[in-house]
Design a protein around this motif. Sequence first.
Motif: not given
Length: 337
Positions: A86-100
Amino acid sequence: MALRLKGLGVLLIVVLLLAACSYQTANDQVEAGSAGAQTEVATSTQTESAATNEVKVVHDQFGEVTIPVHPQNLVVLNSIYAEYLIEMGVIPQVVLYAPEVEAEYRPAYFKEHGVKTIEIDQYQMNYEQLLDLSPDLILTAGEGMEQGIYNELSKVAPTVALDANSEMDRAMPKLAAIFEKTKESEQILAKFDEQAKQAKEKIATAIGDKTVLVLRVEQNRYRYMGPKGGNSSLFFYDLLGLKSPEAIKDADVWFNPFSLEFLPEMNPDYIFLEDRTLKGYDTKESMENLKQSKIWANLKAVKNNHVFPLETSAFTSGVGPIGSVKLMDYVVEKLGQ
């Protein structure tokens, strides 16, 4: 009179003929313009389709992989990588992450940039869930990944398992090369290096050569961060120039188990105390035993009220051009008290 009327009749016929010719010419021009516009639209559509279908071969942890040049549904399995992109200007459509273990600022950060986020269980891979997302490219860290997991991911979509971990200096340039963002990457890293330099100078001014210990409280044990252990050890002890207690200066394991009886040998001037966060993980008893210990009470850092809480996510998942600066600011603030 008859001649005048005859002349008027001829004139009227000429006018009508000219009007008809003018109308036909205009109509031909409209039709030609419409045809031209249709041709341009068709050409543009074909060009866009060709660009969408364009592919290239890149190298990752497991060899060569053919990927779309312009992915339309990029799914990122590493939230740190997503921040780099994102900081380089490439926006992914989906990100998976563990909330904990996700950094507190990240969900809002992703939402701000229009990225869909999906919560997952830590250390779990749900291939059916990935299939439902219909990605045309999957991106993840490859260092430490098992071949079998990579094979399963590759069945879902072309998968790039980057031949790196999450460290910014290693991962960001490799990501930049894949997405043709090398210039942007270099600018971001240069800015970060300057911010780190300033933070290091502030810390040196504030505490000099006083020692700092990063201590982790776990469910049934305690561990300290080895200053030569790589990963986040580099952030604290190299990037920010913190000095570790003499007794552990050569420790090259990221987190080393120890008994409370070893604390007086380290006896640091400052302690960053991590209460380890993990789903289904209870550190309450370990933390109480530590803080009720006379050994703990007699440490210099404890006596001088120089013990500061450290979130697990702050130095595990919350790193990157945004997160690492937040952590630097926190360390500078606490050590400057």
